[in-house]
Design a protein around this motif. Structure first.
Motif, PDB file in Angstrom:
ATOM      1  N   GLN A 254      -0.742  -5.893   2.334  1.00 57.35           N
ATOM      2  CA  GLN A 254      -0.162  -4.726   3.026  1.00 57.35           C
ATOM      3  C   GLN A 254      -0.184  -3.479   2.146  1.00 57.35           C
ATOM      4  OE1 GLN A 254       3.754  -6.211   3.892  1.00 57.35           O
ATOM      5  NE2 GLN A 254       3.103  -7.322   5.708  1.00 57.35           N
ATOM      6  N   LYS A 255      -0.954  -3.514   1.069  1.00 56.66           N
ATOM      7  CA  LYS A 255      -0.884  -2.451   0.065  1.00 56.66           C
ATOM      8  C   LYS A 255      -1.014  -1.052   0.663  1.00 56.66           C
ATOM      9  CE  LYS A 255      -2.772  -1.172  -4.446  1.00 56.66           C
ATOM     10  NZ  LYS A 255      -1.488  -1.088  -5.143  1.00 56.66           N
ATOM     11  N   LEU A 256      -2.022  -0.859   1.508  1.00 56.55           N
ATOM     12  CA  LEU A 256      -2.282   0.502   1.993  1.00 56.55           C
ATOM     13  C   LEU A 256      -1.247   0.978   3.014  1.00 56.55           C
ATOM     14  CD1 LEU A 256      -6.161   0.598   2.197  1.00 56.55           C
ATOM     15  CD2 LEU A 256      -4.669   1.745   0.562  1.00 56.55           C
ATOM     16  N   ALA A 257      -0.374   0.080   3.420  1.00 54.62           N
ATOM     17  CA  ALA A 257       0.691   0.516   4.322  1.00 54.62           C
ATOM     18  C   ALA A 257       1.695   1.394   3.587  1.00 54.62           C
ATOM     19  CB  ALA A 257       1.395  -0.703   4.907  1.00 54.62           C
ATOM     20  N   SER A 258       1.791   1.216   2.277  1.00 54.00           N
ATOM     21  CA  SER A 258       2.806   1.990   1.547  1.00 54.00           C
ATOM     22  C   SER A 258       2.244   2.671   0.315  1.00 54.00           C
ATOM     23  CB  SER A 258       3.949   1.069   1.116  1.00 54.00           C
ATOM     24  OG  SER A 258       3.476   0.113   0.193  1.00 54.00           O
ATOM     25  N   ASP A 259       1.054   2.293  -0.099  1.00 51.23           N
ATOM     26  CA  ASP A 259       0.596   2.732  -1.406  1.00 51.23           C
ATOM     27  C   ASP A 259      -0.821   3.301  -1.351  1.00 51.23           C
ATOM     28  OD1 ASP A 259       0.521   3.147  -4.082  1.00 51.23           O
ATOM     29  OD2 ASP A 259       0.028   1.082  -4.618  1.00 51.23           O
TER      30      ASP A 259
END
Ligand SMILES: Cc1cc2nc3c(=O)[nH]c(=O)nc-3n(C[C@H](O)[C@H](O)[C@H](O)COP(=O)(O)OP(=O)(O)OC[C@H]3O[C@@H](n4cnc5c(N)ncnc54)[C@H](O)[C@@H]3O)c2cc1C
Length: 436
Positions: A254-259
């Motif tokens: 889910q990295k690109l959801a927040s970072d």
């Protein structure tokens, strides 16, 4: 001084939200302590034009307390610029505006004490004792909201400070940058903002910017509807109940959801590069270097020699720069002042607190003595936790847990997405037991 119900340590947005949500709650005696002399929100990253990555409606209170006087809209009306703000029609609110809102709340809310560094927290078997440079407070509960320290990779720790600094000190150090070639290391939003700023010719003497990142590419934050479901109480509840072994793996996906970097920042960088290359505009050249895992930096006179492994072909490559900016993020650690409680706290693999779904640290102490912690629960509670998105909901949850009452009604509609069968009592959901 009389015993308090709650001492908040640190006044960043998260504990400020808690203080705002507590305003008007009867019979809770609290104080919030902050080391700075006045409120400031990441002041050293307040570059011109930087934008909020979150809706302004996800402010200190609105999600659970829309009639509070501490909302962003209340601030806007108070400043008499609501219509101008609407007419400006920002796609994303300037971070400077949101920081000014936060400061306005901090300047007007009672029970906040600045110029108070917390040095030590101890527990005498019954109560916590919080010691600052000036005095001590006795309290039944704590709310720790001290943010996270900058993460400095091992290879950077010995480098001279005037040649290598973290983004959290950017604004103070940028004017001191000497040299033509600057390497920015790290592909998230802070790195992108620095690259945009440097390519824009805002620092005298800089002629080339190298942007190294171990990521596959310079990718945007995913701000699409179903991804934003991760930032809802419904999903947070589901995530909190997952087995530990699965959480870490899920979070890395889910990295690109927040970072990720904001799309607008990435577009701006691309356009700066285009103008430089084809239209002879601007004088700062850019070199974009994704898939580069930096593992060593050696100083040779004034030059910093960067060694990085290229993830595409595993080659070791070398780059020269005159100074480095570390956009390497933040780490979760137990603050020094918690040392006396360390042996009582359950500590996770990351070396930080283990939190339950009410944001309480797991510890070997009486069950009616709570250590609430904000911005330390990404691993236990999910990717929403270090973000602004759910801060008003989290604060409301903490208030309910602290008082043992439903001060805030936190009932939700069933999530739009059925994350697990039966989420939110939806009719027709069937729980199927997996075959062993
Ligand atoms: C540049 C930047 C931009 C961001 N933008 C967004 C965004 O747009 N949207 C989003 O969702 N998230 C964003 N984030 C992530 C997150 O929302 C912020 O990091 C947020 O500031 C976290 O709030 P906090 O209260 O946990 O910590 P902080 O803001 O770090 O505040 C902690 C406070 O505790 C104080 N403190 C520390 N130790 C002590 C002590 N011993 N005694 C007393 N006080 C102490 C510090 O001085 C500080 O004021 C951003 C992060 C950064 C770095």
């Amino acid at each position: 001084m009389d015993k308090l119900d709650l001492v908040g340590i640190g006044i960043g947005p998260f504990n400020l939200s808690l203080a705002a949500q507590l305003d008007g709650v009867a019979d809770v005696f609290s104080i919030f302590l902050e080391q700075r002399s006045e409120f400031a929100w990441h002041p050293d990253m307040m570059l011109p034009g930087v934008e909020l990555q979150t809706s302004f409606l996800k402010d200190l209170v609105t999600l659970t307390n829309p009639t509070s006087k501490w909302s962003f809209l209340s601030y806007m009306v108070g400043q008499k610029r609501m219509l101008d703000f609407m007419n400006a029609d920002f796609a994303a609110v300037p971070r400077r505006e949101f920081a000014a809102y936060l400061k306005w709340v901090a300047d007007h809310l009672e029970g906040l004490a600045f110029d108070n560094v917390v040095r030590e927290v101890a527990f005498d078997g019954q109560d916590f004792k919080v010691r600052t440079d000036h005095t001590s407070y006795v309290t039944s509960n704590l709310a720790i909201g001290v943010g996270k320290p900058a993460f400095i990779p091992a290879w950077a720790r010995q480098l001279p400070k005037h040649k290598c600094f973290h983004t959290s000190q950017a604004k103070s150090n940028l004017p001191k940058l000497r040299g033509k070639r600057i390497a920015v290391i790290g592909g998230g939003q802070s790195g992108a903002e620095l690259v945009e700023y440097l390519l824009g010719g805002n620092v005298k003497g800089v002629e080339e910017v190298l942007w190294l990142s171990r990521r596959d590419n310079f990718e945007p934050l995913d701000d699409t509807p179903f991804v934003n479901e991760y930032f809802t109480p419904g999903y947070a509840d589901v995530f909190a109940g997952l087995p530990d072994a699965y959480k870490q793996d899920l979070m890395s996906r889910q990295k690109l959801a927040s970072d990720g970097a904001s799309l607008s920042t990435l577009k701006s960088i691309y356009q700066l590069l285009y103008r430089q290359r084809y239209l002879q505009e601007g004088h700062v050249a850019g070199r974009l270097l994704p898939q580069r895992e930096v593992f060593q930096v050696q100083q040779d006179g004034e030059t910093m020699r960067i060694a990085a492994r290229n993830g595409l072909n595993q080659d070791v490559e070398f780059f020269d720069a005159d100074a480095l900016i570390l956009a390497t993020g933040y780490e979760t650690t137990l603050p020094e002042f918690m040392a006396p409680l360390r042996s009582l706290l359950e500590v996770g693999a990351s070396g930080a607190y283990r939190l339950d779904a009410e944001f309480r640290a797991q510890w070997d102490g009486p069950s009616d003595r709570n250590i609430f912690v904000q911005n330390a629960g990404r691993i236990d509670l999910g990717i929403f936790e270090p973000q602004l998105s759910l801060m008003a909901w989290r604060s409301a949850k903490i208030v309910n847990a602290l008082t043992g009452k439903n001060v805030f009604n936190l009932d939700q509609n069933p999530p739009i997405v059925d994350w697990v069968a039966g989420t939110g009592d939806r009719a027709g959901g069937a729980v199927v037991q997996a075959w062993g």
